[in-house]
Design a protein around this motif. Structure first.
Motif, short mmCIF file in Angstrom:
data_model
loop_
_atom_site.label_atom_id
_atom_site.label_comp_id
_atom_site.label_asym_id
_atom_site.label_seq_id
_atom_site.Cartn_x
_atom_site.Cartn_y
_atom_site.Cartn_z
N SER A 50 3.59 25.69 -67.25
CA SER A 50 4.22 25.89 -65.95
C SER A 50 4.16 24.64 -65.09
O SER A 50 5.01 24.41 -64.23
CB SER A 50 3.55 27.05 -65.22
OG SER A 50 3.69 28.25 -65.96
N PHE A 51 3.13 23.80 -65.33
CA PHE A 51 2.97 22.56 -64.58
C PHE A 51 3.45 21.35 -65.39
O PHE A 51 4.04 20.42 -64.85
CB PHE A 51 1.51 22.39 -64.18
CG PHE A 51 1.02 23.46 -63.25
CD1 PHE A 51 1.09 23.32 -61.88
CD2 PHE A 51 0.50 24.63 -63.76
CE1 PHE A 51 0.65 24.31 -61.03
CE2 PHE A 51 0.05 25.65 -62.91
CZ PHE A 51 0.12 25.48 -61.54
N LEU A 52 3.18 21.34 -66.70
CA LEU A 52 3.63 20.25 -67.55
C LEU A 52 5.15 20.10 -67.52
O LEU A 52 5.67 18.99 -67.69
CB LEU A 52 3.16 20.47 -68.98
CG LEU A 52 1.66 20.31 -69.24
CD1 LEU A 52 1.31 20.79 -70.64
CD2 LEU A 52 1.22 18.86 -69.06
N ALA A 53 5.84 21.20 -67.28
CA ALA A 53 7.30 21.18 -67.27
C ALA A 53 7.86 20.28 -66.17
O ALA A 53 9.04 19.90 -66.20
CB ALA A 53 7.84 22.60 -67.09
N LYS A 54 7.01 19.89 -65.21
CA LYS A 54 7.46 19.00 -64.14
C LYS A 54 7.63 17.56 -64.61
O LYS A 54 8.13 16.73 -63.87
CB LYS A 54 6.46 19.04 -62.98
CG LYS A 54 6.33 20.41 -62.33
CD LYS A 54 5.28 20.38 -61.22
CE LYS A 54 5.12 21.73 -60.55
NZ LYS A 54 4.10 21.71 -59.48
N GLY A 55 7.19 17.26 -65.82
CA GLY A 55 7.37 15.91 -66.34
C GLY A 55 6.18 15.33 -67.07
O GLY A 55 6.32 14.42 -67.89
N GLY A 56 4.98 15.83 -66.75
CA GLY A 56 3.78 15.42 -67.48
C GLY A 56 3.31 14.00 -67.21
O GLY A 56 2.54 13.43 -67.99
N LYS A 57 3.75 13.41 -66.07
CA LYS A 57 3.35 12.03 -65.77
C LYS A 57 2.32 11.93 -64.66
O LYS A 57 1.84 10.84 -64.36
CB LYS A 57 4.59 11.21 -65.41
CG LYS A 57 5.58 11.08 -66.56
CD LYS A 57 6.79 10.23 -66.19
CE LYS A 57 7.75 10.10 -67.37
NZ LYS A 57 8.95 9.29 -67.04
N ASP A 58 1.96 13.04 -64.04
CA ASP A 58 0.94 13.05 -63.00
C ASP A 58 -0.43 12.89 -63.62
O ASP A 58 -0.63 13.08 -64.83
CB ASP A 58 1.03 14.35 -62.21
CG ASP A 58 0.86 15.56 -63.11
OD1 ASP A 58 -0.20 16.20 -63.04
OD2 ASP A 58 1.77 15.86 -63.91
#
Length: 374
Positions: free
Chosen positions: A177-185
């Motif tokens: 649910s959070f990795l789907a944002k791009g995984g670069k944070d």
């Protein structure tokens, strides 16, 4: 026929002696009563192998469902990390409006990921609710048989408890649910690096509710309202000795947080703790006059004379740094700050948590992901 007075007295005397024998109420008997021994559990976990380029990583949904769009975006992130994503057979199903499949289907996906030797890690797509339904459906033996990383947080705290009791370390970390944002944070990249063998050593700023001291123990816990109801089950890693207890919460009242902590206290959990780590208490209540949840818990924990590390950025906040559950850890809480070290093999990397920030997530989005709002 009438009994004489003497005979009645004899009958009464015999009856009274017999009653004393049956009830065992004498002072001498009380001195010999031994309380039932409390079960002792030793948590001694194996670390799964770190990942290498090309390794397969399973994506499964043990709790609430996740839109397939999120799963597909997460698969793209894993590919960018040099890993090969494989999606569980039942991912994408919706049962009763929220569950990601029936109990049998969700358990089946866990077993599928565990039994496939080519799969080296398992990332959960979402928390929400539902893993408590799986506790009696899985055996510790099958979780132990093929040690591999299991990743997630929130409702996945139940699975972390099962893994720790089975003797396998797991990763309290971000999900699809959070990795789907791009995984670069930083939350995502630190998890990626940890999965591949780069172990963080966290340095944290001072917190006014810290209790100073140093302690070493086994890291257990997670989301308070998820793991506290599991007391006494095979998912209860707090039955272990020499614990470092991690606690976080989201959208809970102060009185319910106090209630759950009192339940732990009355079950002897806090007596088995060498130290406590308080993570994020995201959007939690303020119905009492305590200035924070940490201030309320400080009052409870101070009587145990153990170090308490407050403000660890882990849980439902915008920064959710990875933790190795079931690992031996050392916390050092000082007047000028604190540190958290995982005593496992791998290359060590110092991480200053004060330097990590993230774009704020809207409240409604956080609550939906946590299963609190829909």
């Amino acid at each position: 026929m009438k009994l004489t007075k003497q005979l009645w007295m004899l009958v009464a005397s015999i009856a009274f002696c017999g009653l004393n024998t049956l009830t065992s109420c004498s002072d001498d008997d009380d001195d010999n009563v031994t309380p039932a021994p409390q079960e002792q559990v030793v948590i001694n976990c194996e670390k799964p192998s770190y990942l290498q380029a090309g390794d397969k990583v399973a994506l499964i949904s043990p709790s609430y469902f996740t839109p397939m769009e999120n799963v597909e975006k997460t698969a793209d992130v894993l590919r960018s990390w040099g890993l090969e994503p494989v999606v569980g057979p039942n991912v994408g199903k919706v049962v009763d409006g929220r569950y990601a499949g029936t109990v049998a289907e969700r358990v089946s996906d866990i077993r599928w990921a565990l039994s496939d030797p080519s799969i080296k890690a398992i990332i959960c797509n979402r928390g929400g609710y539902g893993t408590i339904q799986l506790i009696d459906q899985l055996t510790l033996a099958e979780l132990k048989a093929s040690p591999k990383w299991l990743v997630g947080f929130s409702d996945i705290s139940t699975l972390h408890g099962l893994m720790s009791r089975a003797g396998v370390m797991s990763l309290h970390g971000t999900m699809s649910s959070f990795l789907a944002k791009g995984g670069k944070d930083a939350t995502s990249t630190l998890m990626r690096d940890l999965l591949m063998g780069q172990v963080p050593r966290y340095e944290l700023p001072a917190h006014k509710q810290n209790i100073t001291g140093q302690a070493t123990g086994v890291l257990v816990g997670g989301n308070l309202c998820t793991f506290a109801p599991n007391l006494g089950t095979q998912a209860d890693a707090t039955m272990g000795r020499d614990l470092i207890l991690f606690v976080e919460e989201v959208e809970e009242s102060m009185h319910n947080i106090d209630r759950q902590m009192r339940i732990l206290q009355m079950n002897g959990v806090l007596n088995r703790c060498k130290g406590v780590i308080l993570g994020e208490f995201t959007d939690c209540g303020t119905e009492f006059t305590y200035e924070s949840v940490e201030a309320m818990l400080h009052e409870m924990l101070a009587e145990y004379h153990i170090p308490v590390l407050c403000g660890f950025p882990g849980g439902h906040g915008d920064v959710n740094l990875p933790l190795v559950m079931g690992a031996p850890v050392t916390i050092d809480v000082r007047a000028d700050g604190a540190s958290l070290q995982f005593n496992i093999d791998g290359s060590q990397r110092d991480v200053q948590t004060a330097d990590i920030s993230a774009k704020p997530t809207p409240l409604a989005a956080r609550m939906r992901l946590a299963g609190k709002w829909e």
